[in-house]
Write an enzyme that holds these catalytic residues in place. Structure first.
Site, mmCIF file in Angstrom:
data_model
loop_
_atom_site.group_PDB
_atom_site.id
_atom_site.type_symbol
_atom_site.label_atom_id
_atom_site.label_comp_id
_atom_site.label_asym_id
_atom_site.label_seq_id
_atom_site.Cartn_x
_atom_site.Cartn_y
_atom_site.Cartn_z
ATOM 1 N N MET A 1 0.742 -1.360 0.091
ATOM 2 C CA MET A 1 0.060 0.108 0.069
ATOM 3 C C MET A 1 0.801 1.285 0.023
ATOM 4 S SD MET A 1 -3.395 -0.983 2.044
ATOM 5 C CE MET A 1 -2.693 -0.787 3.636
ATOM 6 N N HIS B 1 9.135 0.987 3.103
ATOM 7 C CA HIS B 1 10.292 1.272 4.001
ATOM 8 C C HIS B 1 11.201 0.058 3.837
ATOM 9 C CE1 HIS B 1 7.530 -1.602 6.203
ATOM 10 N NE2 HIS B 1 6.569 -0.724 6.154
ATOM 11 N N HIS C 1 9.318 -3.432 3.550
ATOM 12 C CA HIS C 1 8.769 -3.618 2.066
ATOM 13 C C HIS C 1 10.035 -4.094 1.290
ATOM 14 C CE1 HIS C 1 5.655 -0.475 3.056
ATOM 15 N NE2 HIS C 1 4.984 -1.710 2.797
ATOM 16 N N ASP D 1 2.066 -9.381 8.944
ATOM 17 C CA ASP D 1 0.763 -9.568 8.993
ATOM 18 C C ASP D 1 0.306 -11.050 8.753
ATOM 19 O OD1 ASP D 1 -0.323 -6.671 8.466
ATOM 20 O OD2 ASP D 1 1.443 -6.825 7.221
ATOM 21 N N SER E 1 4.140 1.203 7.841
ATOM 22 C CA SER E 1 3.973 2.650 7.074
ATOM 23 C C SER E 1 3.281 3.545 8.142
ATOM 24 C CB SER E 1 3.118 2.305 6.061
ATOM 25 O OG SER E 1 3.395 1.546 5.137
ATOM 26 N N ARG E 2 2.694 2.738 9.162
ATOM 27 C CA ARG E 2 1.986 3.789 9.957
ATOM 28 C C ARG E 2 2.824 4.236 11.075
ATOM 29 N NH1 ARG E 2 -2.072 -0.307 9.039
ATOM 30 N NH2 ARG E 2 -3.965 0.611 8.819
HETATM 31 P P1 AMP Z 1 1.467 -2.737 3.422
HETATM 32 O O1 AMP Z 1 2.211 -1.913 2.558
HETATM 33 O O2 AMP Z 1 1.514 -2.496 4.770
HETATM 34 O O3 AMP Z 1 0.228 -3.531 2.943
HETATM 35 O O4 AMP Z 1 2.396 -4.252 3.243
HETATM 36 C C1 AMP Z 1 2.760 -4.692 2.152
HETATM 37 C C2 AMP Z 1 3.509 -5.988 2.440
HETATM 38 O O5 AMP Z 1 4.896 -5.728 3.245
HETATM 39 C C3 AMP Z 1 2.794 -7.278 3.170
HETATM 40 O O6 AMP Z 1 2.958 -8.394 2.958
HETATM 41 C C4 AMP Z 1 3.331 -6.658 4.748
HETATM 42 O O7 AMP Z 1 3.173 -7.873 5.675
HETATM 43 C C5 AMP Z 1 4.869 -6.777 4.259
HETATM 44 N N1 AMP Z 1 5.536 -5.912 5.632
HETATM 45 C C6 AMP Z 1 5.034 -4.668 5.900
HETATM 46 N N2 AMP Z 1 5.920 -4.604 6.860
HETATM 47 C C7 AMP Z 1 6.777 -5.269 7.101
HETATM 48 C C8 AMP Z 1 7.930 -5.541 7.915
HETATM 49 N N3 AMP Z 1 8.231 -4.830 9.016
HETATM 50 N N4 AMP Z 1 8.464 -6.830 7.899
HETATM 51 C C9 AMP Z 1 8.189 -7.736 6.909
HETATM 52 N N5 AMP Z 1 7.308 -7.613 6.059
HETATM 53 C C10 AMP Z 1 6.448 -6.316 6.071
#
Ligand code: AMP
Length: 283
Positions: free
Chosen positions: A30, A34, A37, A153, A189-190
């Site tokens: 999304m 960072h 990702h 997640d 991201s939060r």
């Molecule tokens: P998001 O942008 O938050 O939807 O995350 C995109 C993908 O990155 C999802 O599969 C998350 O589980 C993964 N992700 C986000 N933060 C982390 C993290 N700190 N360590 C590993 N994977 C992450």
């Protein structure tokens, strides 16, 4: 670096890549990218010739309108960051809501054999229908060989595995380790929306998970859960929403431990306005 905003553009790119039998990895995000990702993207680059990264804040997975509105959107910065990783092997798909949903911004209803009702499902109504809808759609558009999801997640990862299994989708799901800040806080991201004092307080979440893991060898899940609740009652900045020790496969809370099963502890915490989640493998 190629940045596509429409599924037609993606279809053309995929057609060309398939002509040369190029292997395709996919990392859905999304945005507000960072290091967490990037760890998924780097793993995908090791295992595939090219990697598609989608950047799309999916409205149907937000049960909270304010959270959707406040979610960070930093597309130009994200693209610049991805260019530092690879300009030739990364392709970006950054669609509009219309490109994905046309005129019907709604989720499909899924049955994930009950995985969707535990933890996040209980606290975020309709969230996993939204996740299932967007991931299925993105798989249809990108047609990846392998797709990468973070254990950050973990419930989502298990649900995607179920989605693929139940629908016979031709993609291999790869789970990736949680990437953490030096303080132990799981990258998210939060995190950039945390106030300085909440940011300073938040490493407590992972410290507590690590302590729970230590106790898991000798103490019951009930005792550990009570202990964790107490730790948060004594914390003025962090409010515990749930702490659950669950079976890794079913995500159901453990009643009696079995050495044949794998368990994880899952936690959700409010740090001011920001909701943080984390988890840890216990055995
Ligand atoms: P998001 O942008 O938050 O939807 O995350 C995109 C993908 O990155 C999802 O599969 C998350 O589980 C993964 N992700 C986000 N933060 C982390 C993290 N700190 N360590 C590993 N994977 C992450």
């Amino acid at each position: 670096m190629q940045v596509a905003n429409t599924k037609e553009h993606i279809a053309n790119l995929i057609l060309d890549l398939r002509k040369t039998n190029t292997s395709i990895g996919f990392v859905p995000t999304m945005g507000a990218l960072h290091e967490g990702h990037l760890s998924l993207i780097n793993k995908a680059l090791q295992e595939n010739e090219v990697v598609f990264v989608s950047i799309f804040v999916n409205p149907t997975q937000f049960e909270n309108k304010k959270d959707l509105k406040n979610y960070p959107r930093t597309l130009n910065r994200d693209i610049e960051l991805l260019k530092t990783v690879s300009k030739t092997r990364i392709f970006v798909y950054a669609p509009s809501v219309e490109d994905i949903y046309i005129k019907n911004v709604r989720s499909i209803r899924f049955n994930f054999d009950g995985l969707e009702n535990e933890m996040e499902g209980e606290f975020r109504d309709g969230h996993f229908d939204g996740v299932g809808t967007i991931v299925k759609r993105l798989f249809e558009i990108i047609t990846p060989d392998k797709a990468y999801f973070g254990e950050k997640d973990f419930q989502q990862l298990q649900i995607i595995r179920k989605l693929v299994e139940k629908n016979n989708l031709p993609v291999k799901i790869i789970g990736c380790k949680i990437h953490r800040e030096p303080s132990g806080l799981a990258m998210s991201s939060r995190n950039e929306r945390l106030s300085p004092e909440h940011k300073a307080a938040s490493p407590f979440i992972y410290k507590t998970l690590q302590a729970a893991k230590k106790k898991f060898g000798t103490k019951s899940a009930t005792k550990i859960t009570a202990w964790v609740k107490k730790q948060f009652e004594n914390n003025e900045l962090l409010v515990l929403e749930y702490f659950i020790i669950a079976d890794t496969d079913t995500l159901k809370p453990v009643k009696r431990k079995s050495h044949l099963k794998k368990y994880r502890a899952f936690i959700a915490v409010h740090a001011g306005e920001i909701r943080l989640i984390d988890n840890i493998a216990l055995n």
